[in-house]
Motif scaffolding. Structure first.
Motif, PDB file in Angstrom:
ATOM      1  N   ASP A 221       0.843  -1.185   0.000  1.00 15.94           N
ATOM      2  CA  ASP A 221       0.000   0.000   0.000  1.00 15.94           C
ATOM      3  C   ASP A 221       0.888   1.248   0.000  1.00 15.94           C
ATOM      4  N   LEU A 222       0.250   2.405  -0.116  1.00 11.96           N
ATOM      5  CA  LEU A 222       0.990   3.659  -0.300  1.00 11.96           C
ATOM      6  C   LEU A 222       1.985   3.912   0.823  1.00 11.96           C
ATOM      7  N   ARG A 223       1.531   3.752   2.054  1.00 13.79           N
ATOM      8  CA  ARG A 223       2.422   4.025   3.195  1.00 13.79           C
ATOM      9  C   ARG A 223       3.635   3.107   3.178  1.00 13.79           C
ATOM     10  N   HIS A 224       3.411   1.813   2.958  1.00 14.71           N
ATOM     11  CA  HIS A 224       4.522   0.875   3.019  1.00 14.71           C
ATOM     12  C   HIS A 224       5.427   0.984   1.794  1.00 14.71           C
ATOM     13  N   GLN A 225       4.889   1.442   0.674  1.00 15.03           N
ATOM     14  CA  GLN A 225       5.758   1.744  -0.470  1.00 15.03           C
ATOM     15  C   GLN A 225       6.782   2.810  -0.080  1.00 15.03           C
ATOM     16  N   GLU A 226       6.289   3.876   0.521  1.00 17.10           N
ATOM     17  CA  GLU A 226       7.180   4.962   0.926  1.00 17.10           C
ATOM     18  C   GLU A 226       8.153   4.509   2.010  1.00 17.10           C
ATOM     19  N   ASP A 227       7.666   3.682   2.926  1.00 16.00           N
ATOM     20  CA  ASP A 227       8.527   3.181   3.997  1.00 16.00           C
ATOM     21  C   ASP A 227       9.685   2.359   3.429  1.00 16.00           C
ATOM     22  N   VAL A 228       9.367   1.486   2.462  1.00 13.07           N
ATOM     23  CA  VAL A 228      10.384   0.611   1.885  1.00 13.07           C
ATOM     24  C   VAL A 228      11.436   1.430   1.136  1.00 13.07           C
ATOM     25  N   LEU A 229      10.997   2.396   0.350  1.00 12.69           N
ATOM     26  CA  LEU A 229      11.952   3.198  -0.412  1.00 12.69           C
ATOM     27  C   LEU A 229      12.765   4.115   0.509  1.00 12.69           C
ATOM     28  N   ALA A 230      12.135   4.622   1.555  1.00 14.06           N
ATOM     29  CA  ALA A 230      12.882   5.419   2.530  1.00 14.06           C
ATOM     30  C   ALA A 230      13.934   4.554   3.226  1.00 14.06           C
ATOM     31  N   LEU A 231      13.598   3.301   3.459  1.00 18.23           N
ATOM     32  CA  LEU A 231      14.542   2.373   4.061  1.00 18.23           C
ATOM     33  C   LEU A 231      15.722   2.112   3.124  1.00 18.23           C
ATOM     34  N   ALA A 232      15.420   1.977   1.831  1.00 25.59           N
ATOM     35  CA  ALA A 232      16.492   1.795   0.838  1.00 25.59           C
ATOM     36  C   ALA A 232      17.431   2.999   0.828  1.00 25.59           C
ATOM     37  N   VAL A 233      16.855   4.189   0.886  1.00 27.60           N
ATOM     38  CA  VAL A 233      17.669   5.414   0.918  1.00 27.60           C
ATOM     39  C   VAL A 233      18.519   5.452   2.180  1.00 27.60           C
ATOM     40  N   ARG A 234      17.930   5.078   3.304  1.00 28.90           N
ATOM     41  CA  ARG A 234      18.682   5.091   4.564  1.00 28.90           C
ATOM     42  C   ARG A 234      19.866   4.141   4.516  1.00 28.90           C
ATOM     43  N   ARG A 235      19.643   2.942   3.963  1.00 30.31           N
ATOM     44  CA  ARG A 235      20.747   1.979   3.861  1.00 30.31           C
ATOM     45  C   ARG A 235      21.849   2.520   2.947  1.00 30.31           C
TER      46      ARG A 235
END
Length: 271
Positions: A176-190
């Motif tokens: 869903d929209l929230r978890h899409q953003e969460d996953v990509l933000a996590l990728a950026v953080r890594r």
């Protein structure tokens, strides 16, 4: 090739012809994944994104060209050694047996068994569950989960592996929209922590917002690679996707936004 010199993971002029096939599904493609960056692979269906992804992951053997990890041919790494260098999230992550989420995430620690880093297993698993927002699902069996929950469990397994290279094939597809953003933000953080991250995306706006670099593919060839705003122009998107678009800066962030160009007559009736 000079732009790839500092790549951690590099594909050089790779071509893939399927067994028994005559047509190349990937032709002379080059790609460099660098530490500290999120690199998005984008393009229409059938463009060769997942094939190129499979090549750099070591799951697809190119018919020509080569893949290097820190300057060493990928084929020279033993599977366990490769698993300690890079973690791979595939599009399909079917789990038929009634493993719990915690058990599946723990599988990501397998490369570190019988090494000093096995002492980190418990902390790595807990952090991965937390990062993917599935702590409350830890005791659920994977077949009982929704598609999006299964996708997050699969991502948690990859994160628990704790490698410096993350390869993610359409990690937001079932979310869903929230978890899409969460996953990509996590990728950026890594990436900001020093990891080299490659991600296959269909959403061009996600690539614009989260990627440091983009490689655009079409019909098995690399069309362009570089900074998202320079690669994903309206003219190039229309040429590759066959769809007219407008690209303009977001009023709040200034990040370019891609929208399909629609006629007023295409809008649905207001009732």
């Amino acid at each position: 090739m000079s732009g790839l010199r500092d790549a951690v993971l590099e594909a050089r002029d790779v071509t893939v012809v399927p067994d028994g096939g005559r047509r190349e599904i990937l032709s002379g493609a080059s790609l460099g994944i660098r530490a500290g960056e999120v690199h998005a692979l984008v393009g229409p269906n059938g463009a060769g994104k997942s094939t190129l992804f499979g090549v750099i992951a070591g799951d697809v053997v190119p018919s020509a060209g080569s893949v290097h990890l820190d300057g060493v041919l990928l084929a020279e790494f033993r599977p366990r050694d490769l698993a300690r260098r890079r973690a791979v999230l595939l599009q399909q992550n079917a789990v038929s047996f009634p493993f719990t989420v915690a058990q599946v995430v723990a599988m990501g620690r397998a490369p570190w068994a019988r090494t000093p880093l096995a002492d980190d297993d418990e902390a790595a698993i807990a952090a991965a569950l937390e990062d993917t927002d599935i702590v409350d699902l830890a005791d659920r069996t994977v077949p009982s989960l929704s598609g999006g929950e299964r996708a997050r469990a699969a991502l948690a397994r990859v994160l628990a592996q704790r490698t410096d290279i993350l390869l993610l094939d359409e990690p937001t597809a079932a979310l869903d929209l929230r978890h899409q953003e969460d996953v990509l933000a996590l990728a950026v953080r890594r990436a900001r922590e020093g990891a080299a991250v490659a991600v296959v995306l269909h959403d061009l706006n996600s690539a614009m917002a989260h990627a440091d670099r983009v490689t655009l593919l079409s019909r098995g060839r690399v069309v362009a690679a570089g900074i998202p705003a320079e690669v994903l122009t309206a003219e190039r998107i229309e040429e590759v996707y066959g769809q007219a678009v407008d690209v303009f800066p977001h009023p709040a962030t200034g990040v370019p936004v891609v929208t399909p160009r629609r006629r007023a007559s295409d809008r649905p009736a207001p009732w």
